[in-house]
Design a protein around this motif. Structure first.
Motif, PDB file in Angstrom:
ATOM      1  N   GLY A   1      -7.712  17.144  -2.843  1.00 16.26           N
ATOM      2  CA  GLY A   1      -6.950  17.384  -1.623  1.00 16.26           C
ATOM      3  C   GLY A   1      -7.794  17.355  -0.375  1.00 16.26           C
ATOM      4  N   LEU A   2      -8.884  16.571  -0.388  1.00 19.93           N
ATOM      5  CA  LEU A   2      -9.810  16.526   0.733  1.00 19.93           C
ATOM      6  C   LEU A   2      -9.684  15.190   1.458  1.00 19.93           C
TER       7      LEU A   2
ATOM      8  N   GLY B   1     -16.169  10.456   2.178  1.00 22.36           N
ATOM      9  CA  GLY B   1     -15.078   9.498   2.078  1.00 22.36           C
ATOM     10  C   GLY B   1     -13.777  10.074   1.581  1.00 22.36           C
ATOM     11  N   GLY B   2     -13.737  11.393   1.373  1.00 18.30           N
ATOM     12  CA  GLY B   2     -12.505  12.031   0.914  1.00 18.30           C
ATOM     13  C   GLY B   2     -12.429  12.121  -0.599  1.00 18.30           C
TER      14      GLY B   2
ATOM     15  N   HIS C   1     -23.989   0.213   8.793  1.00 11.15           N
ATOM     16  CA  HIS C   1     -24.891   1.161   8.132  1.00 11.15           C
ATOM     17  C   HIS C   1     -24.274   2.549   7.983  1.00 11.15           C
ATOM     18  N   VAL C   2     -23.005   2.701   8.357  1.00 16.64           N
ATOM     19  CA  VAL C   2     -22.288   3.957   8.153  1.00 16.64           C
ATOM     20  C   VAL C   2     -21.364   3.765   6.963  1.00 16.64           C
ATOM     21  N   THR C   3     -21.650   4.455   5.869  1.00 15.62           N
ATOM     22  CA  THR C   3     -20.909   4.249   4.622  1.00 15.62           C
ATOM     23  C   THR C   3     -20.350   5.572   4.102  1.00 15.62           C
ATOM     24  N   HIS C   4     -19.411   5.448   3.163  1.00 14.50           N
ATOM     25  CA  HIS C   4     -18.749   6.623   2.605  1.00 14.50           C
ATOM     26  C   HIS C   4     -19.501   7.117   1.365  1.00 14.50           C
ATOM     27  N   GLY C   5     -19.485   8.423   1.206  1.00 18.02           N
ATOM     28  CA  GLY C   5     -20.034   9.042   0.004  1.00 18.02           C
ATOM     29  C   GLY C   5     -18.986   9.919  -0.647  1.00 18.02           C
ATOM     30  N   ASP C   6     -19.185  10.228  -1.920  1.00 16.25           N
ATOM     31  CA  ASP C   6     -18.194  11.030  -2.638  1.00 16.25           C
ATOM     32  C   ASP C   6     -18.456  12.515  -2.469  1.00 16.25           C
TER      33      ASP C   6
END
Length: 947
Positions: free
Chosen positions: A161-162, A155-156, A182-187
């Motif tokens: 700076g990503l 998830g950026g 079902h597509v989620t962001h991760g750190d």
């Protein structure tokens, strides 16, 4: 996120999927085979698992991920003849940074040994194909329910700076029919992979499965909940991070995926516990035959369901899980050449074995060695895919048995000591085991401190580790090693063309520079100035530097015919000769792609850019003899001892060869003779020696080809075969190995081979030393000379020396046995002569045989008690003379007769001397035939002084 953390091997604590979408049951063999076949159909090369002993990577104790063997490809140091790969990599995570040892047994999903299924792209396909194929395998081949699968994407991280990985997010909904919700962001922690602080890195996408009863686990993704677990991790390597932390796009992007076989097997087989799968159940059933304990009985009582339990409070079940896991680890590690020892990875293996042994003895009541009895079950389960298990089965069994027997001698006493100390703490209401006790368990009873910590935790106690460390520090013998030149510490050296190293013909080369004090000074070979370890322009700051007579350095050339130390063969010596300069090379070392010629200037001045003639010392021929003989020795040892023999190390030098190999006992004289005989037979046969480069994949197919465990081989690889012109026609009688060393072209050039000795190196590892050619001949000459001298000294024929020595030993033993009796007889028969008298009593002198100084003093004392005022006793063993004198205190004080002066006068006659006190003195001499004369002199001196 680190690759080691997120490419999870464990296979989670899964809940059984509901009836909705239940996947068909697959065996672990099915899963492994289907995974590899799936990617082979998509033009992936199957790459066999690398050994558990990491190749040329000192940062790892064991191979712990599928990408380990491809690390140099990602770093741009190596290329292969394929750009797509797939395999199932055997891995161990125990010890070091990635250590699951302490969790094994306490739950149902941690393991020390596991398999990592993986597919890779090296600058070929990227995110689209990786995502599409992963989804296809999971849902179309393995039939996992689509509504139970979730995907996470990066998830950026603005602070770093990503940017978010929007490309992967878009592809998930474009190339698959996953539910978009079902597509989620991760750190960054979960969804960004980095090899290290610098180097290749990139976002990753994880595939999770919802194993809740009602499919409501969406909120549990990445929540460390066993009901929703990660099953596959897709890493997209697209950036490079520099030393300042800046990211730049890689010229070629890579894919690196990992899926734990144990975990996916539990999912596909519908199990709560990894230990209920066919990867572990046969082992637990075998353990049950060794103990009254029945796994899962406290929860399910009976039936197959008892294996799918998760009772972490049943110590018997915990013990079964520990032993099943550790038996796999031990079997695979030992088959790959890792042996239990007291240091490094060998100590980790020893800790694992002793941990399992303690669980078996204390909680399952198993007496004697038992882990060794589980090896055949591991081999039966996994030997088809990992053929090395079958090849080394008996060796693994015996190695584990010996290690168990060794620990078994102290295990019960160690447990008894621990229980005694733990009881004391309970009485005192204390909770910390003293460090000295933990160290005693370690040093005396062989308990690794983490085993003591585990036992303490089971009793609600801790261990005073500061006290343990202090005790260890006091015990440890301090030693300081010599500072040696380490080529690996010198960065950015220019490359050297060493293709001429297989020839002894001199060649001309250009001096690019040299290394002094850890800094490279010179040109990098591409017209660029080198920089030192602090980033300064080394050539600019040393522009006028030159090497003068006596200066030591490691010279770098653009090309060389010197062999740099590698694969056990020592580096060459020789000379670099140029216009008015001679540089003596005493050693040659590799350094990255460069070669360092270590030595000193003998005469003249050496300058950068100078042309020199490279002359290898003729002793290289002796090294070549020894190296080829080492290969023959390896073959002969297997012929005589069996196929369990594996090379464990070697040294090949001009004057000797040393070979370490796996074997559990000393070789008999007959075995040593037969080994040497086989080697010399091959030498006398004057067989051809084939040495040529071949593609690695083709070379691996050669029947009987052998390679050293943990050794990393290039592609193409150099193949050495003895007795054939074509190694593809090799049979059992053909020694054929991967080897980059230098060799003779025919075996007769070796001349002669002799074994010099053998010794134990470590448990299960033996070492033999040998020599060839001139060194072997000199060894035989020395032995012949010694044999002649012994023959002359013993006055017997050379072939009768052994028989004569045995007879002499027997005679000596009889004499020693009769010695005390002879001394008593001599004392009883001692009848000294009265040579003079004084107002204090008689002066007596006598000779006695079979008498030492202690007995002589005793005789003197007996004579004094019998009324003598002075006594001298003389004796001899045929080679030396012994004299003891004793004088009455008042007589000595008067000065008329002193023991020290008296004995000295007698000793002069037998060519000796002595001294002591006025009342007691002793002396020796070298002329036993003159002892009677010496005693006469003693009598005359006494008579004269006492008048």
């Amino acid at each position: 996120m680190t690759r080691q953390k997120k490419a999870k091997q464990h296979g989670g604590h899964t809940a059984r999927m509901g009836s909705q979408g239940q996947a068909p049951v697959h065996t672990a063999d099915d899963i492994r085979r289907e995974f590899i076949a799936f990617f082979e159909q998509r033009e992936h090369a199957f790459v066999p698992s690398a050994p558990l002993l990491p190749a040329q990577d000192p940062t790892l104790l064991f191979t712990n991920a599928g990408m380990n063997q491809f690390k140099d490809i990602f770093l741009g140091r190596e290329s292969r003849d394929y750009t797509r790969a797939a395999n199932s990599q055997k891995c161990i995570r125990a010890g070091g940074k990635h250590n699951d040892l302490e969790d094994v047994g306490r739950d149902t999903y941690h393991h020390t040994f596991f398999e990592m299924l993986g597919n890779w792209s090296f600058g070929d396909y990227f995110k689209r194909e990786a995502i599409q194929w992963a989804w296809e395998l999971l849902t179309e081949v393995w039939k996992l329910p689509k509504d139970r699968l979730h995907a996470t994407v990066f998830g950026g991280d603005p602070a770093a700076g990503l940017e978010p990985d929007t490309e992967a997010e878009r592809l998930w909904t474009k190339v698959t029919d996953i539910n978009p919700s079902h597509v989620t962001h991760g750190d960054k922690k979960d969804n960004f992979w980095e090899m290290g602080e610098t180097g290749p890195c990139g976002p990753c996408s994880e595939i999770h499965i919802d194993l809740t009863d009602d499919g409501s686990g969406a909120e549990l993704v990445n929540a460390d909940d066993p009901r929703v677990i990660e099953i596959w991790n897709l890493v997209f390597i697209q950036f490079n991070r520099d030393a300042e932390g800046n990211l730049s796009a890689l010229p070629a992007c890579h894919v690196d995926t990992g899926m734990g076989l144990e975990r996916i097997a539990a999912v596909l087989q519908g199990k709560h516990s990894n230990y209920a799968t066919d990867l572990f159940r046969p082992l637990i059933e075998k353990i049950e035959t060794l103990t009254p304990h029945q796994y899962g009985w406290s929860t399910v009582k009976d039936g197959p369901g008892r294996f799918d339990t998760a009772n972490v409070d049943d110590t018997g079940d915990v013990a079964c899980r520990v032993i099943a896991d550790h038996a796999r680890t031990l079997t695979f590690a030992i088959a790959d050449g890792v042996l239990p020892s007291n240091e490094g990875r060998g100590y980790v293996l020893r800790r694992i074995l002793r941990r399992a042994a303690r669980y078996g003895r204390q909680y399952l009541g198993i007496e004697g060695p038992f882990l060794c009895n589980l090896v055949p079950t591991v081999v039966e389960m996994m030997g088809e895919f990992f053929g090395e298990l079958k090849d080394r089965r008996e060796y693994v069994v015996e190695t584990i048995r010996e290690e168990e027997e060794s620990f078994g001698r102290t295990l019960d006493r160690g447990i008894e000591l621990f229980e005694k100390e733990a009881a004391k703490l309970t009485e005192r209401q204390q909770t910390q085991l003293p460090g000295e006790v933990a160290f005693d368990l370690y040093a005396t009873y062989g308990f690794p401190v983490d085993l003591t910590q585990l036992m303490a935790a089971e009793r609600g106690l801790s261990v005073d580790m500061a006290g343990f460390d202090a005790a260890m520090a006091r015990h440890r013998e301090l030693s300081a090693g010599e500072d040696t030149f380490k080529a690996a510490d010198v960065p950015d050296l220019p490359a050297t063309d060493d293709s001429g190293k297989y020839s002894l013909e001199p060649i001309e080369a250009t001096v690019l520079g040299w290394v002094q004090d850890g800094t490279y000074i010179g040109n990098d070979g591409r017209g660029q100035d080198a920089r030192d370890t602090h980033g300064r322009d080394a050539r600019a700051t040393n522009a006028h530097r030159a090497l003068e007579r006596g200066d030591e350095a490691a010279v770098v050339l653009d090309r060389t015919n010197f062999y740099a130390e590698q694969g056990g063969q020592v580096g060459d010596a020789g000379h670099l000769r140029g216009d008015g300069v001679v540089f003596a090379v005493r050693d040659t070392q590799p350094a990255g792609g460069g070669v360092l010629h270590v030595g000193a200037v003998e005469s003249g001045t050496l300058r950068i850019g100078q042309t020199v003639r490279c002359e290898v010392d003729p002793s290289r021929r002796d090294t070549m003899r020894n190296h080829t003989a080492t290969h023959l020795l390896n073959w002969a040892l297997r012929e005589v001892l069996g196929d369990h023999v594996e090379q464990a190390g070697s040294v090949v030098a001009p004057d000797r060869l040393r070979f370490d190999f796996t074997h559990t006992q000393a070789l008999s004289d007959d075995e040593l003779d037969r080994v040497a005989e086989l080697v010399n037979e091959r030498i006398l046969a004057d067989e051809p020696v084939f040495a040529q480069e071949m593609p690695l994949a083709e070379a691996r197919k050669i029947a009987g080809v052998r390679a050293v465990f943990g050794e990393k081989y290039p592609d193409p690889v150099r193949v050495l075969a003895v007795g054939v012109d074509d190694p593809t026609q090799a049979g059992r009688e053909t020694p054929v190995e991967f080897c980059g060393g230098t060799h003779v072209t025919r075996t007769a050039q070796i001349g002669l081979f002799t074994l010099l000795g053998q010794e134990a190196v470590a448990k299960g590892v033996r070492r033999v030393t040998g020599a060839t050619g001139r060194a072997a001949l000199e060894h035989i000459r020395r032995n012949e000379r010694a044999l002649r001298e012994a023959s002359q000294a013993l006055r017997t024929a050379p072939e009768e020396i052994a028989e004569r020595a045995v007879a002499m030993q027997k005679e000596l033993k009889q004499l020693r046995k009769a010695g005390p009796k002879a001394k008593k007889a001599a004392a009883a028969n001692f009848a000294p002569e009265v040579v003079a008298t004084s107002e204090h009593g008689e002066v007596r002198v006598g000779q006695v045989d079979h008498c030492d100084q202690a007995a002589a003093r005793q005789l003197c004392d007996q004579q004094r008690q019998a009324g003598a005022a002075a006594v001298m006793v003389g004796g001899t063993d045929g080679k030396k003379v012994m004299l003891v004198a004793m004088v009455d205190e008042q007589l000595a004080a008067s000065g008329a007769l002193r023991a020290d002066e008296w004995v000295r006068a007698a000793a002069e006659v037998v060519g000796g001397g002595g001294g002591g006190k006025p009342q007691l003195a002793q002396a020796g001499g070298k002329q036993p035939d003159k002892l009677p004369d010496a005693l006469k002199r003693a009598g005359a001196v006494a008579a004269e002084t006492l008048g």
